[in-house]
Every structure is written in structure tokens, then in C-alpha cells.
Design an enzyme around this catalytic site. Sequence first.
Site, PDB file in Angstrom:
ATOM      1  N   GLU A   1       8.219 -12.634  -5.844  1.00 18.57           N
ATOM      2  CA  GLU A   1       8.584 -12.541  -4.430  1.00 18.57           C
ATOM      3  C   GLU A   1       7.884 -13.607  -3.600  1.00 18.57           C
ATOM      4  O   GLU A   1       8.473 -14.189  -2.685  1.00 18.57           O
ATOM      5  CB  GLU A   1       8.268 -11.149  -3.879  1.00 18.57           C
ATOM      6  CG  GLU A   1       9.137 -10.032  -4.463  1.00 18.57           C
ATOM      7  CD  GLU A   1      10.622 -10.252  -4.234  1.00 18.57           C
ATOM      8  OE1 GLU A   1      10.981 -11.044  -3.333  1.00 18.57           O
ATOM      9  OE2 GLU A   1      11.426  -9.647  -4.954  1.00 18.57           O
TER      10      GLU A   1
ATOM     11  N   TYR B   1       9.017  -8.488   4.661  1.00 16.25           N
ATOM     12  CA  TYR B   1       9.961  -8.569   3.551  1.00 16.25           C
ATOM     13  C   TYR B   1       9.277  -8.284   2.213  1.00 16.25           C
ATOM     14  O   TYR B   1       9.705  -7.417   1.448  1.00 16.25           O
ATOM     15  CB  TYR B   1      10.655  -9.943   3.496  1.00 16.25           C
ATOM     16  CG  TYR B   1      11.288 -10.143   2.138  1.00 16.25           C
ATOM     17  CD1 TYR B   1      12.453  -9.480   1.812  1.00 16.25           C
ATOM     18  CD2 TYR B   1      10.645 -10.895   1.143  1.00 16.25           C
ATOM     19  CE1 TYR B   1      13.006  -9.580   0.541  1.00 16.25           C
ATOM     20  CE2 TYR B   1      11.180 -11.001  -0.124  1.00 16.25           C
ATOM     21  CZ  TYR B   1      12.359 -10.342  -0.419  1.00 16.25           C
ATOM     22  OH  TYR B   1      12.880 -10.422  -1.677  1.00 16.25           O
TER      23      TYR B   1
ATOM     24  N   ASP C   1      15.966  -9.669   3.756  1.00 14.98           N
ATOM     25  CA  ASP C   1      15.736 -11.113   3.693  1.00 14.98           C
ATOM     26  C   ASP C   1      16.930 -11.815   4.335  1.00 14.98           C
ATOM     27  O   ASP C   1      17.815 -11.176   4.894  1.00 14.98           O
ATOM     28  CB  ASP C   1      15.536 -11.557   2.235  1.00 14.98           C
ATOM     29  CG  ASP C   1      16.843 -11.538   1.475  1.00 14.98           C
ATOM     30  OD1 ASP C   1      17.767 -10.802   1.897  1.00 14.98           O
ATOM     31  OD2 ASP C   1      16.970 -12.252   0.467  1.00 14.98           O
TER      32      ASP C   1
END
Length: 289
Positions: A35, A118, A136
Site C-alpha cells: 500500500e 486511505y 482511493d
Amino acid sequence: MSLDAQTLIDWFADTARDLPWRKPECTAWGVLVSEIMLQQTPVARVEPIWHEWLERWPTPSAMAAASQGDVLRAWGKLGYPRRALRLHEAARAISNDHDDVVPDDVDTLLALPGIGAYTARAVAAFAYGQRCPVVDTNVRRVVARAVHGAGDAGPPSTTRDMNDVQVLLPEQDAAVFSAALMELGAVVCTARTPKCADCPVFDTCAWQHNGRPAYDGPVKVVQKFAGTDRQVRGLLLDVLRGTPDPVAKTRLDVVWSDAGQRDRCLDSLLVDGLVEQTATGLFALPGEH
DNA sequence: GATACGTGGCT
DNA sequence: TAGCCAAGTAT
């Protein structure tokens, strides 16, 4: 109407890309690393680096034991190298304060460096199966089109965007639904040329029903790169990544002709902790352990 | 809310 | 070609 969760989940099961951080055996640490790397960075560039990182540093404590310089070199040219430094800090915090286990709740994740709205929810959802809105740029675009019938998403608003997605989350398989939403935006409902012929929710898409109106929000400012401090910082850092030993300033001076900008950028890199000066006045990636 | 922050592929 | 775009965060 608009965005049936099960339709999206079924489509995802059939067509999802086989990404390594989606495999069942991938650890929460692997998800977290992915991520961070994927922030503003395409999958194709992340995949090879991600594999190297997980092999080299399979746990937070393994990475915590590395030096900042090693981490920055391994980050290579992924871009935004402050991400690497923050991930390193996060690894140390997880190792020291969380028994080497990536936290599973959003608030604890948010307290870690480099993890924002996020990423915290992406980890909670994709690593731990939690039901929370993961928003996102892909999700914002899909919701703008399929739900709101707009040509594209307007300026981001974390609160509003998360509310928009929260109400879409199914009771079951919410995390899979979130992954499916992101996948749809990444491979079908793309920014420039959406592949509507391949879209699993074409029939209920509000944008289609609206006659595919063009984006009518505020003009989006495009970030320049050539000639900016970002470019110069990148050039300076690239020199230091390429050498194992500290270098004299003359080695850095050759990368950019404007001395004022050059020095300003070098100074900002020192301030950011991306570069360090030795006792003898040479420059290097930070070597602190 | 606006801006800074890398890098490279695609159209 | 120049601009657009890519799983954001911190300030």
C-alpha cells in the site's frame, strides 16, 4: 440501482489481476508495504521492488534492523522516497511498540508515519478483512461516475468521499467489495479512456444513464516536474543511491547548473533526513541504525 | 483547502 | 510533443 455489490464481487472473482499482495499467504506486513509503494505509483513499477523487499525484510523487525541508507537504496527509483523513510519508521514502531504485528485497527494504523486515511483502511480491510470504506482515486472516480453520474470525481473530501463509499458497503464481503471497486477503477473505469464495453455495472451506471456528460468540476492543476525542485532533488538523490561511499559536494554540483536551486534542494534533502553530511563535509544517504 | 513531494509510461 | 496520469500523505 447503481452499483450492485454482488455483481462487482462476482466480476472481481472472475477477472481480478493476480497481484502478489492479494494472495492468501501474503502477510499484513506484505499488504502494508504494497500500500505504501502503490501510493501515486503504478502497479507495474511496484511489483518487482515489492518482491525484493518482502524477501529481504519479511517482517517489520527485519526492516527495522536495516539502515535508512539501505532502505533508500532498495526503494530505488520508485519515487517520493520520503515514503521509504516513513515506512522504515513505521516498521520500527511496529517492532518496538506492537510486538512486530501490524496493527489491525484504523486508529492505531493512522498513528503510524506515512499512513493516512486511505492506507489505514486499506490495511484494515485487505489484511484483516474489516468492513470500512477504502477510498482511493480509483474508487472516487467509479463512485463519481456510476453513482453520481458525473464525468469524473471532483476535488477530494475525505469525509464526504468516505460517506459515499460507506453506504455502498455490503454487510458481507465488504473488503472484497472494496478491492473490486478499486480494480474496476484501475482496469475498466479508467481516467482517460474507460472501457465501458467491459464494465460489469454498465447497465446501472448513472454516468451512462446521464448520457456520459463531461467532467464539469474545477480545473485540475497538473503538477509540473521538469525544472522543479522535485526533479533536482531526484537527481541529487540518484547520485547518492549510486555510490556506497560519501561523496564531495562537487559530485553533486554537476547534476544541475543553477547553483542556487541546487543548494536549496540539497538543504531540503538534509532537512528531510534523506541526505546526511559527514563530519568531514561529505554527503551520503543517511546511515543511522 | 492548496501545495510540495519522484518517476516514467502512454497518448 | 507536451501533458496527463498512477492504490496519497504531511503540512
